[in-house]
Design an enzyme around this catalytic site. Sequence first.
Site, short mmCIF file in Angstrom:
data_model
loop_
_atom_site.label_atom_id
_atom_site.label_comp_id
_atom_site.label_asym_id
_atom_site.label_seq_id
_atom_site.Cartn_x
_atom_site.Cartn_y
_atom_site.Cartn_z
N CYS A 118 16.94 8.56 15.65
CA CYS A 118 16.16 7.73 16.57
C CYS A 118 17.00 6.67 17.27
O CYS A 118 16.56 6.07 18.25
CB CYS A 118 15.01 7.08 15.81
SG CYS A 118 13.85 8.31 15.21
N HIS A 259 12.55 1.53 20.30
CA HIS A 259 12.26 2.90 19.84
C HIS A 259 10.80 2.96 19.40
O HIS A 259 10.27 1.99 18.88
CB HIS A 259 13.19 3.26 18.68
CG HIS A 259 12.81 4.55 18.03
ND1 HIS A 259 12.71 5.72 18.74
CD2 HIS A 259 12.47 4.84 16.74
CE1 HIS A 259 12.33 6.68 17.92
NE2 HIS A 259 12.18 6.18 16.71
N ASN A 289 6.54 9.87 18.47
CA ASN A 289 7.96 9.56 18.28
C ASN A 289 8.78 10.74 18.80
O ASN A 289 8.85 11.79 18.17
CB ASN A 289 8.22 9.32 16.80
CG ASN A 289 9.67 8.94 16.51
OD1 ASN A 289 10.53 9.03 17.39
ND2 ASN A 289 9.94 8.53 15.28
O1 UT7 Z 1 11.71 7.00 13.70
C1 UT7 Z 1 12.67 6.83 12.72
C2 UT7 Z 1 12.30 5.89 11.66
N1 UT7 Z 1 11.00 6.14 11.12
C3 UT7 Z 1 10.13 5.15 11.03
O2 UT7 Z 1 10.42 4.06 11.46
C4 UT7 Z 1 8.83 5.43 10.36
C5 UT7 Z 1 8.52 4.36 9.36
N2 UT7 Z 1 7.30 4.59 8.59
C6 UT7 Z 1 6.07 4.55 9.15
O3 UT7 Z 1 5.91 4.43 10.34
C7 UT7 Z 1 4.89 4.59 8.22
O4 UT7 Z 1 5.35 4.45 6.90
C8 UT7 Z 1 4.05 5.88 8.33
C9 UT7 Z 1 3.27 5.88 9.63
C10 UT7 Z 1 4.92 7.10 8.24
C11 UT7 Z 1 3.01 5.90 7.21
O5 UT7 Z 1 2.21 4.74 7.25
P1 UT7 Z 1 2.01 3.81 5.97
O6 UT7 Z 1 1.07 2.76 6.35
O7 UT7 Z 1 3.36 3.41 5.47
O8 UT7 Z 1 1.30 4.80 4.98
P2 UT7 Z 1 1.80 5.25 3.54
O9 UT7 Z 1 2.91 6.23 3.64
O10 UT7 Z 1 1.98 4.03 2.68
O11 UT7 Z 1 0.51 5.99 3.05
C12 UT7 Z 1 -0.74 5.29 2.83
C13 UT7 Z 1 -1.79 6.31 2.46
C14 UT7 Z 1 -1.34 7.28 1.38
O12 UT7 Z 1 -2.45 7.58 0.57
P3 UT7 Z 1 -2.64 6.88 -0.85
O13 UT7 Z 1 -1.40 7.21 -1.63
O14 UT7 Z 1 -2.76 5.41 -0.53
O15 UT7 Z 1 -3.89 7.50 -1.36
C15 UT7 Z 1 -0.94 8.50 2.15
O16 UT7 Z 1 -1.04 9.68 1.40
O17 UT7 Z 1 -2.08 7.12 3.62
C16 UT7 Z 1 -1.94 8.50 3.27
N3 UT7 Z 1 -1.52 9.23 4.44
C17 UT7 Z 1 -2.38 9.70 5.36
N4 UT7 Z 1 -3.71 9.62 5.45
C18 UT7 Z 1 -4.28 10.20 6.52
C19 UT7 Z 1 -0.25 9.55 4.81
N5 UT7 Z 1 -0.28 10.23 5.98
C20 UT7 Z 1 -1.59 10.35 6.32
C21 UT7 Z 1 -2.24 10.92 7.41
N6 UT7 Z 1 -3.59 10.83 7.48
N7 UT7 Z 1 -1.60 11.57 8.40
#
Ligand code: UT7
Length: 334
Positions: A118, A259, A289
Site C-alpha cells: 500500500c 492511502h 482499498n
Molecule cells: O492497506 C494496508 C494496511 N491495512 C490496513 O491498514 C487495514 C487495517 N485494519 C483494518 O482496517 C480493520 O482492522 C478491519 C477493517 C480489517 C477490521 O475492522 P476491525 O474493527 O479491526 O474488526 P476486527 O478485525 O476487530 O473484528 C471485529 C469483529 C470480529 O468478530 P468478533 O470476534 O468480535 O465476534 C470479526 O470476526 O468483526 C468481525 N468481522 C466481520 N463482521 C462482519 C470481521 N470482518 C467482518 C465482516 N463482516 N466483513
Amino acid sequence: MQKKNNAVNAEITAVGMFIPEKILDNKYFESLVDTNDEWIRTRTGIIERRMYEGGGTSDMAYFAAKDLIEKYNVDPKDIDAIIVATVTPDMFFPATACLVQEKLGATNAWGFDLSAACSGFLFALQTGSSLIESGRYKKVLVIGADKMSSIVDYTDRNTCILFGDAASAVLLEPTENKNFGVIDSVLRIDGSGKDALNMKAGGSLNPSSHETVDNRMHYIFQDGKAVFKVAVKGMADISVEIMNRNNLKSEDIAYLVPHQANLRIIDATAQRMGITKDKVTINIDKYGNTTAATIPLCLTEYYRDGKIKRGDKLVLSAFGAGYTWGAIYLVWSL
Ligand code: UT7
C-alpha cells in the site's frame, strides 16, 4: 535523514487513471460471506469497489498510462523510465513494467516493478523523483496498479470486503522552480510486520504446490486488528513528521492525500495533523482499498474535478504490508 541537495525538482506534469466497469457493492458480499452493508460501511468506509475481468494488472496499468498519454499528448518514445508499483504483477517475471512498455511502445524506456504494497506509489514516486533529480532522466512514468481481486479469498470475510482493482499513473519531469514538485519525503520499512499482512505462497519460501493451494496460501492474509493498531500510529506519526521537517502548519496544507485502507485510519491521521475532513481526499467509498493505486487515483480525480489546484501544498501518506510506510510533501504544479 538529510534534506535533498538537487539542482532540479521532479514535478507531476500529467496524470491518468483506469477504473474497471464492474462494481461489487456491499450487498454482493452478503451473498458470499457472513457480513452486512452496515458493518462494512461503519468499520471501513467502503460502499463499493471495482473488479477487473479483462486481463492482468499490466492491462490496467497500460490503460491508465494511455489515458495520461492521450490527454497530455505525450510521445511514448520520450519516456525514459517506467516504474510500476504493484503487489499483483501479471507474473513474477518479466516485470509488469516491461509489459506496459511494450503495450505503450515506449521504445526508449527502461523500468522495473516496485513492491511496497500500500506504500508502493509513495516509494515509486520518491524513486522516480530521484531519477529526475539525478539529471539523467527527463520523463519518468510512475504507475500504481493492483488487481487485488486476483489474490482475494472470497470466502474470508476479514479481507474480501476490503479490496478493489484500479490503476493510475503520473508523469514526472524536471523543474528548476524549487517551489514545485516533490519537496521532501520520509519513508520507512519494518520487516517485523511480515506476519500480520502477507501472501504466504508462490514465492521461494513456499513454492506453489497442491498443498499451498489446498491450504489457501495464495491469498491475502491479514490480522486486521494488529495492522490497524500500527497503521493508525504509523501514518499519523509520519505525516506529522513531514509537516515538522518542512515547517508546515495544518492551515498551509491544501489536502492530505492518504492511502485508502480504512476511513477510521484516515480520520485519525487527519485529526493528528489538525486537518479538517474537507481537506482530506477520499475514494475508499467508491473503490475500496486499491493498494498502490489509491493515492494517484485521488490525485487524478481531485485534480480533474478542479479541487486540487496549481500551488496546492499536499501531504501524501501511506501505510502497508511489510510494514512499509511514509509521507511525501508535494506542491502541485498542473
Ligand atoms: O492497506 C494496508 C494496511 N491495512 C490496513 O491498514 C487495514 C487495517 N485494519 C483494518 O482496517 C480493520 O482492522 C478491519 C477493517 C480489517 C477490521 O475492522 P476491525 O474493527 O479491526 O474488526 P476486527 O478485525 O476487530 O473484528 C471485529 C469483529 C470480529 O468478530 P468478533 O470476534 O468480535 O465476534 C470479526 O470476526 O468483526 C468481525 N468481522 C466481520 N463482521 C462482519 C470481521 N470482518 C467482518 C465482516 N463482516 N466483513
